[in-house]
Design a protein around this motif. Structure first.
Motif, mmCIF file in Angstrom:
data_model
loop_
_atom_site.group_PDB
_atom_site.id
_atom_site.type_symbol
_atom_site.label_atom_id
_atom_site.label_comp_id
_atom_site.label_asym_id
_atom_site.label_seq_id
_atom_site.Cartn_x
_atom_site.Cartn_y
_atom_site.Cartn_z
ATOM 1 N N GLN A 138 31.362 -8.792 -2.087
ATOM 2 C CA GLN A 138 32.663 -9.160 -1.541
ATOM 3 C C GLN A 138 32.525 -10.275 -0.517
ATOM 4 O O GLN A 138 31.479 -10.424 0.136
ATOM 5 C CB GLN A 138 33.330 -7.950 -0.900
ATOM 6 N N ALA A 139 33.581 -11.030 -0.366
ATOM 7 C CA ALA A 139 33.583 -12.090 0.640
ATOM 8 C C ALA A 139 33.270 -11.504 2.007
ATOM 9 O O ALA A 139 33.759 -10.427 2.365
ATOM 10 C CB ALA A 139 34.939 -12.788 0.659
ATOM 11 N N GLY A 140 32.455 -12.219 2.739
ATOM 12 C CA GLY A 140 32.012 -11.746 4.044
ATOM 13 C C GLY A 140 30.729 -10.945 4.004
ATOM 14 O O GLY A 140 30.124 -10.668 5.043
ATOM 15 N N GLY A 141 30.309 -10.587 2.827
ATOM 16 C CA GLY A 141 29.091 -9.794 2.671
ATOM 17 C C GLY A 141 27.838 -10.635 2.627
ATOM 18 O O GLY A 141 27.870 -11.855 2.835
ATOM 19 N N SER A 142 26.726 -9.952 2.367
ATOM 20 C CA SER A 142 25.425 -10.606 2.359
ATOM 21 C C SER A 142 24.669 -10.275 1.077
ATOM 22 O O SER A 142 24.918 -9.251 0.439
ATOM 23 C CB SER A 142 24.590 -10.147 3.560
ATOM 24 N N LEU A 143 23.745 -11.150 0.776
ATOM 25 C CA LEU A 143 22.897 -10.975 -0.394
ATOM 26 C C LEU A 143 21.596 -11.704 -0.130
ATOM 27 O O LEU A 143 21.588 -12.757 0.528
ATOM 28 C CB LEU A 143 23.586 -11.559 -1.629
ATOM 29 N N ARG A 144 20.493 -11.167 -0.619
ATOM 30 C CA ARG A 144 19.221 -11.865 -0.473
ATOM 31 C C ARG A 144 18.637 -12.139 -1.842
ATOM 32 O O ARG A 144 18.427 -11.228 -2.632
ATOM 33 C CB ARG A 144 18.223 -11.055 0.350
ATOM 34 N N LEU A 145 18.362 -13.386 -2.086
ATOM 35 C CA LEU A 145 17.708 -13.798 -3.323
ATOM 36 C C LEU A 145 16.214 -13.942 -3.081
ATOM 37 O O LEU A 145 15.788 -14.323 -1.996
ATOM 38 C CB LEU A 145 18.275 -15.129 -3.812
ATOM 39 N N SER A 146 15.455 -13.675 -4.118
ATOM 40 C CA SER A 146 14.007 -13.834 -4.060
ATOM 41 C C SER A 146 13.545 -14.788 -5.141
ATOM 42 O O SER A 146 14.128 -14.843 -6.228
ATOM 43 C CB SER A 146 13.304 -12.486 -4.250
ATOM 44 N N CYS A 147 12.492 -15.512 -4.824
ATOM 45 C CA CYS A 147 11.886 -16.423 -5.793
ATOM 46 C C CYS A 147 10.379 -16.194 -5.758
ATOM 47 O O CYS A 147 9.718 -16.547 -4.785
ATOM 48 C CB CYS A 147 12.216 -17.868 -5.459
ATOM 49 N N ALA A 148 9.868 -15.604 -6.804
ATOM 50 C CA ALA A 148 8.440 -15.354 -6.902
ATOM 51 C C ALA A 148 7.771 -16.533 -7.599
ATOM 52 O O ALA A 148 8.207 -16.961 -8.671
ATOM 53 C CB ALA A 148 8.183 -14.067 -7.678
ATOM 54 N N ALA A 149 6.726 -17.052 -6.968
ATOM 55 C CA ALA A 149 6.016 -18.201 -7.518
ATOM 56 C C ALA A 149 4.564 -17.835 -7.784
ATOM 57 O O ALA A 149 4.021 -16.918 -7.173
ATOM 58 C CB ALA A 149 6.094 -19.375 -6.559
ATOM 59 N N SER A 150 3.964 -18.554 -8.671
ATOM 60 C CA SER A 150 2.552 -18.323 -8.951
ATOM 61 C C SER A 150 1.842 -19.666 -9.066
ATOM 62 O O SER A 150 2.447 -20.677 -9.391
ATOM 63 C CB SER A 150 2.372 -17.510 -10.238
#
Length: 120
Positions: free
Chosen positions: A13-25
Motif C-alpha cells: 500500500q502507498a506509504g508502506g515499505s519494501l526491500r528488494l534484494s539483488c544477489a550477484a556472483s
C-alpha cells in the motif's frame, strides 16, 4: 560474467515499505558498480540508485532521494534497495544491474526484474 538475480517485489500500500534484494556472483565484484533501475511498460528505463562494491557514496535518482536507500552486504554478495514511503508512481518492474567500472549501463549484466506494485 556477473549473473544477478532480484527478489523481494510484491504488492504494497502507498506509504508502506519494501526491500528488494539483488544477489550477484563472480570473483571480481569489487570491480563493478551495482545499480537499480525501474521501468514501466511503454516508458524508458529510469535510474533509481547505484553503489560500488568497493565503497563510496551511493547515487540516487531524483524521484527516490530521501525515500530509497541502497546498500550492500559484501559477505553475502547481495545489494539491497530499501524502499520507504512508497507511492503509486513507484509501481514498476525493478531491475538490478552490474556494470564494470568505467563502462556504461548499456553493457551491464541485468537481472530478470521483480515487479513492485504500490496501491493507492
Amino acid at each position: 560474467q556477473v549473473p544477478v538475480a532480484e527478489s523481494g517485489g510484491g504488492l504494497v500500500q502507498a506509504g508502506g515499505s519494501l526491500r528488494l534484494s539483488c544477489a550477484a556472483s563472480g570473483r571480481t565484484l569489487s570491480r563493478y558498480m551495482m545499480g537499480w533501475f525501474r521501468q514501466v511498460s511503454g516508458k524508458e528505463r529510469e535510474f533509481v540508485a547505484s553503489i560500488r562494491w568497493s565503497g563510496g557514496t551511493p547515487a540516487y535518482g531524483d524521484s527516490v532521494k530521501g525515500r530509497f536507500t541502497i546498500s550492500r552486504d559484501n559477505a553475502k554478495n547481495t545489494v539491497y534497495l530499501q524502499m520507504n514511503s512508497l507511492k503509486p508512481e513507484d509501481t514498476a518492474v525493478y531491475y538490478c544491474a552490474a556494470a564494470f567500472l568505467g563502462t556504461g549501463w548499456d553493457t551491464a549484466y541485468w537481472g530478470q526484474g521483480t515487479q513492485v506494485i504500490v496501491s493507492s
